[in-house]
Write a protein that holds these residues in place. Sequence first.
Motif, PDB file in Angstrom:
ATOM      1  N   SER A  11      -1.503  18.339  11.281  1.00 44.16           N
ATOM      2  CA  SER A  11      -2.681  18.660  12.091  1.00 44.16           C
ATOM      3  C   SER A  11      -3.414  17.387  12.506  1.00 44.16           C
ATOM      4  O   SER A  11      -3.426  16.402  11.768  1.00 44.16           O
ATOM      5  CB  SER A  11      -3.660  19.536  11.297  1.00 44.16           C
ATOM      6  N   ARG A  15      -9.124  22.484  10.510  1.00 43.69           N
ATOM      7  CA  ARG A  15      -8.941  23.847  11.050  1.00 43.69           C
ATOM      8  C   ARG A  15      -9.735  24.829  10.207  1.00 43.69           C
ATOM      9  O   ARG A  15      -9.736  24.751   8.985  1.00 43.69           O
ATOM     10  CB  ARG A  15      -7.454  24.185  11.089  1.00 43.69           C
ATOM     11  N   VAL A  18      -6.683  28.676   7.807  1.00 40.37           N
ATOM     12  CA  VAL A  18      -5.215  28.665   7.841  1.00 40.37           C
ATOM     13  C   VAL A  18      -4.701  29.403   6.606  1.00 40.37           C
ATOM     14  O   VAL A  18      -5.439  29.628   5.647  1.00 40.37           O
ATOM     15  CB  VAL A  18      -4.633  27.230   7.841  1.00 40.37           C
TER      16      VAL A  18
END
Length: 453
Positions: A11, A15, A18
Motif C-alpha cells: 500500500s 487504509r 482492510v
Amino acid sequence: MRTLIKHLLASTEPREAVTAKGWVRTRRDSKGFSFLEINDGSCLANLQVVVDAGTPGADQLAHLNTGASVAVEGPLVASPAAGQKWELRARRVELVGATDSSYPLQKKGHTAEFLRTIAHLRPRSNLYGAVFRVRSRLAYAVHQFFQERDFVYVHTPIITASDCEGAGEMFRVTTLKGNIDEKPEADFFGKRTYLTVSGQLEGETFACALSNIYTFGPTFRAENSNTARHAAEFWMIEPEMAFCDLQGDMDLGEEFIKAMARHALEHCAEDLALFGKFVDKALHERLRFVVERPFVRVPYTEAIEILRQSGRKFEYPVDYGLNLQSEHERFLTEEHFKAPVTVYNYPREIKPFYMRLNDDGKTVTAMDVLVPGIGEVIGGAQREERLEQLLDNMKFHKLAPEDYWWYVDLRRYGTVPHAGFGLGFERLLMFLTGVSNIRDVIPFARTPGNAEF
Ligand code: 4AD
Ligand code: MG
C-alpha cells in the motif's frame, strides 16, 4: 477475492478498513495488547497485527498460536516501530482454525531432512514458501520466453511405448496381473507401455511441422541413483527447432539460461535475498556471473584433456569415451573456466541413437550446458536427419527401427536438419535458489523408496 498480505504491504497510503487472513507465525503478549505476525504465503514478509485487549474476538487470543489460521479486520496504519512500514490495528479478530502444541513447525531451525517428512506443512515455512513461489514464477517465465519467440507449446504424452534415451530406465505402466511379460499384447494398450523419460521424439514430429516447438511437463526415470540432483519424477523443458544446427541449439540454450537468471533477479528479488542470506551466500554473485559472462564452448575431447592435465584427483576416472561425472563438470565450470561451459561433440558410444554423426565418424553433435554449483542443466543435440545414417545409428545402439517407425518416417518425408535440448526444471531451480538438494525444490519429491504424500 480477498486482498493478499503482499498487496496490503505494498500500500502507498494508510487504509481505513482492510481484512487480512492467514496463519499465525508468532504471538507476543504485552500488558493490555498483543502482537500477531501473520503470513498468507503471498510473500515472504509477515503482516504485523496489533490486538488490544477488549477488541471483539480478543478473548480467543490464547488460541492464536503458531500455525492457527486467523482473520483480522481494521485500519492499516503506518507502523511506529522499525521493521515494517505498515501494521494492522485490529477492530475484530476471528480464530478460523485452531492448532495445538503438536504443530511441527513451532520453532525455527529444522533440518531439511526433517522438513521432507512433513512435506504437507513445509510450504508454510519461510524458506519453502520462497522456493515454491520462485518455482511458480519461473514456470511462467519459461512459457513467456518461448511464447515471445513464437515457439508452439506441445503436450507430449506421459504414457509412451518408446524409450527415447535408450537407457532402459523406464517405469512400466500395466494393468496386467501376474507375469506381465507373458502376453504384453493383452495389456491395456495392446503392448508394453511406460512413463515417458522425455517428450523429445514426439516433439521432433511437431517441430517437423510447426517449426519451433517446446514441451514442458513431467518426465520419469527409474534410475536408482540416490543423489542430490536426481529425482524419479521431474519436469523437463524441451524445445525443438526445425532448420537448426548444433550452433543454433547452443545459442538458444545459453540465451535461455541467461534469461531465466535475469527473470529471477528481477521478479523474485525478495525471495532471492532470503536464499542469499540463509542458503547460499554466493548466490547473487553466481547469478550475475551467468547473466553477464559469455558461455565457454569446448569440444568433449578438449574437456577430457583439460581434466587429465588438471593434476586433480577425481573420484571417477577421466578418459576419452567415458561420461563426465558431476565432479568433472563442476571442475570445468567453477575452477578451470570460471564461467558456464557448453561441452559438445561427445563420443558416439555414450550418447543416444538420435544424435547426428559427425564427419569424423566417431563423435555426435551432442551438447551439454554446465553451470557452476550444479553441473549439467541442459542435455541436447542436433538430430540425425539422414535416413540411412539414422538406421545405422539404431543398429549401432541395438534398437529395432520397427519400434520407432513413425520417428524414422520423419526422415522419409521432407527431412530437415533440426536440433533441440532438454533442461531439467528442478536443476534450474537449484541453480537459481542455491538449494542444494533436488528434493527441496519439488513439492512432493519422488525418489527411490519415497512416494509419501
Ligand atoms: O540429458 P537428458 O537425459 O536429455 C534428454 O532427455 C533429451 N531427450 C533432451 C532433449 O534433447 N530433448 O536430460 C535432460 C536434462 C538434464 O540435463 C537434466 O537437467 C535433467 O534433464 N535430468 C534430470 N533432472 C532431475 N532428475 C533426473 N533424474 C534427471 N535426469 C535428467
Ligand atoms: Mg544428459
